[in-house]
Design a protein around this motif. Structure first.
Motif, PDB file in Angstrom:
ATOM      1  N   MET A   1       0.811  -1.202   0.000  1.00  0.00           N
ATOM      2  CA  MET A   1       0.000   0.000   0.000  1.00  0.00           C
ATOM      3  C   MET A   1       0.853   1.265   0.000  1.00  0.00           C
ATOM      4  N   GLY A   2       2.129   1.131   0.293  1.00  0.00           N
ATOM      5  CA  GLY A   2       2.962   2.310   0.266  1.00  0.00           C
ATOM      6  C   GLY A   2       3.148   2.977   1.621  1.00  0.00           C
ATOM      7  N   PHE A   3       2.528   2.421   2.664  1.00  0.00           N
ATOM      8  CA  PHE A   3       2.735   2.971   4.009  1.00  0.00           C
ATOM      9  C   PHE A   3       2.621   1.843   5.018  1.00  0.00           C
ATOM     10  N   SER A   4       3.190   2.061   6.179  1.00  0.00           N
ATOM     11  CA  SER A   4       3.261   1.041   7.218  1.00  0.00           C
ATOM     12  C   SER A   4       1.942   0.910   7.982  1.00  0.00           C
ATOM     13  N   HIS A   5       1.566  -0.328   8.242  1.00  0.00           N
ATOM     14  CA  HIS A   5       0.390  -0.571   9.089  1.00  0.00           C
ATOM     15  C   HIS A   5       0.702  -0.298  10.560  1.00  0.00           C
ATOM     16  N   GLU A   6       1.964  -0.334  10.913  1.00  0.00           N
ATOM     17  CA  GLU A   6       2.353  -0.092  12.305  1.00  0.00           C
ATOM     18  C   GLU A   6       2.299   1.388  12.674  1.00  0.00           C
ATOM     19  N   ALA A  25      -2.011   8.904  10.021  1.00  0.00           N
ATOM     20  CA  ALA A  25      -0.724   8.635  10.661  1.00  0.00           C
ATOM     21  C   ALA A  25      -0.955   8.669  12.165  1.00  0.00           C
ATOM     22  N   ASN A  26      -0.429   7.687  12.873  1.00  0.00           N
ATOM     23  CA  ASN A  26      -0.605   7.644  14.323  1.00  0.00           C
ATOM     24  C   ASN A  26       0.065   8.819  15.018  1.00  0.00           C
ATOM     25  N   ASP A  27       1.225   9.210  14.512  1.00  0.00           N
ATOM     26  CA  ASP A  27       1.978  10.330  15.078  1.00  0.00           C
ATOM     27  C   ASP A  27       1.682  11.586  14.257  1.00  0.00           C
ATOM     28  N   PRO A  28       1.143  12.633  14.867  1.00  0.00           N
ATOM     29  CA  PRO A  28       0.809  13.837  14.104  1.00  0.00           C
ATOM     30  C   PRO A  28       2.020  14.498  13.438  1.00  0.00           C
ATOM     31  N   ASN A  29       3.236  14.154  13.881  1.00  0.00           N
ATOM     32  CA  ASN A  29       4.449  14.720  13.293  1.00  0.00           C
ATOM     33  C   ASN A  29       5.083  13.818  12.231  1.00  0.00           C
ATOM     34  N   ASP A  30       4.430  12.706  11.899  1.00  0.00           N
ATOM     35  CA  ASP A  30       4.960  11.743  10.923  1.00  0.00           C
ATOM     36  C   ASP A  30       4.581  12.174   9.508  1.00  0.00           C
ATOM     37  N   ALA A  31       5.348  13.104   8.978  1.00  0.00           N
ATOM     38  CA  ALA A  31       5.060  13.647   7.643  1.00  0.00           C
ATOM     39  C   ALA A  31       5.203  12.591   6.551  1.00  0.00           C
ATOM     40  N   HIS A 114      -8.953  -6.099   7.993  1.00  0.00           N
ATOM     41  CA  HIS A 114      -7.969  -5.231   8.664  1.00  0.00           C
ATOM     42  C   HIS A 114      -8.135  -5.218  10.188  1.00  0.00           C
ATOM     43  N   LYS A 115      -9.204  -5.895  10.668  1.00  0.00           N
ATOM     44  CA  LYS A 115      -9.472  -5.983  12.109  1.00  0.00           C
ATOM     45  C   LYS A 115      -9.519  -4.601  12.766  1.00  0.00           C
ATOM     46  N   THR A 116     -10.277  -3.692  12.159  1.00  0.00           N
ATOM     47  CA  THR A 116     -10.353  -2.319  12.667  1.00  0.00           C
ATOM     48  C   THR A 116     -11.304  -2.169  13.849  1.00  0.00           C
ATOM     49  N   GLY A 117     -12.254  -3.092  13.985  1.00  0.00           N
ATOM     50  CA  GLY A 117     -13.238  -2.963  15.054  1.00  0.00           C
ATOM     51  C   GLY A 117     -14.335  -1.956  14.752  1.00  0.00           C
ATOM     52  N   ASP A 118     -14.349  -1.421  13.528  1.00  0.00           N
ATOM     53  CA  ASP A 118     -15.386  -0.466  13.149  1.00  0.00           C
ATOM     54  C   ASP A 118     -16.736  -1.171  13.057  1.00  0.00           C
ATOM     55  N   PRO A 119     -17.834  -0.450  13.323  1.00  0.00           N
ATOM     56  CA  PRO A 119     -19.168  -1.057  13.219  1.00  0.00           C
ATOM     57  C   PRO A 119     -19.462  -1.560  11.803  1.00  0.00           C
ATOM     58  N   VAL A 120     -20.093  -2.707  11.717  1.00  0.00           N
ATOM     59  CA  VAL A 120     -20.452  -3.293  10.416  1.00  0.00           C
ATOM     60  C   VAL A 120     -21.921  -3.078  10.067  1.00  0.00           C
TER      61      VAL A 120
END
Length: 121
Positions: A1-6, A25-31, A114-120
């Motif tokens: 996908m071009g970006f890390s899942h972590e 991005a999990n980190d707001p500073n991760d440009a 993706h096991k996001t836990g979002d409502p289905v």
């Protein structure tokens, strides 16, 4: 996908007229992750708008439910890409109920895979 899942978080939302794909991005500073997300979702928006669902097939090693119908009804589905502070969102919507059901099937598969836990619902 071009970006890390972590270093990123996916969400898949169902709405009455379709749904949304959200990646941040999990980190707001991760440009770096933020820009990779935006590039990927821009690309996905163009492909899906053209009825091309090969990327999900490649990523998941299966054709996600709803993808064939979304491709067939591509002229009745709209994709709206939007930049967000930490990434991007693709809103997916249609007035055609068969298309909406296909969008929901596709997004439910993504939620589960993706096991996001979002409502289905």
């Amino acid at each position: 996908m071009g970006f890390s899942h972590e270093t990123t978080t996916h969400h898949f939302r169902l709405t009455p007229s379709g749904g949304a794909i959200e990646v941040t991005a999990n980190d707001p500073n991760d440009a770096k992750s933020r820009e990779q997300i935006r590039m990927h979702l821009t690309h996905i928006t163009k492909l899906f708008s053209a009825g091309d669902f090969n990327v999900p097939m490649f990523i998941h090693d299966t054709n996600p439910p709803g993808a064939a119908t979304m491709s067939k009804l591509r002229d009745q589905i709209r994709y709206q890409w939007k930049e967000t502070p930490r990434g991007a969102t693709i809103r997916i919507f249609s007035k055609n109920q068969d298309a909406v059901e296909a969008i929901h099937q596709f997004l439910r598969f993504q939620i589960t895979d993706h096991k996001t836990g979002d409502p289905v619902q």
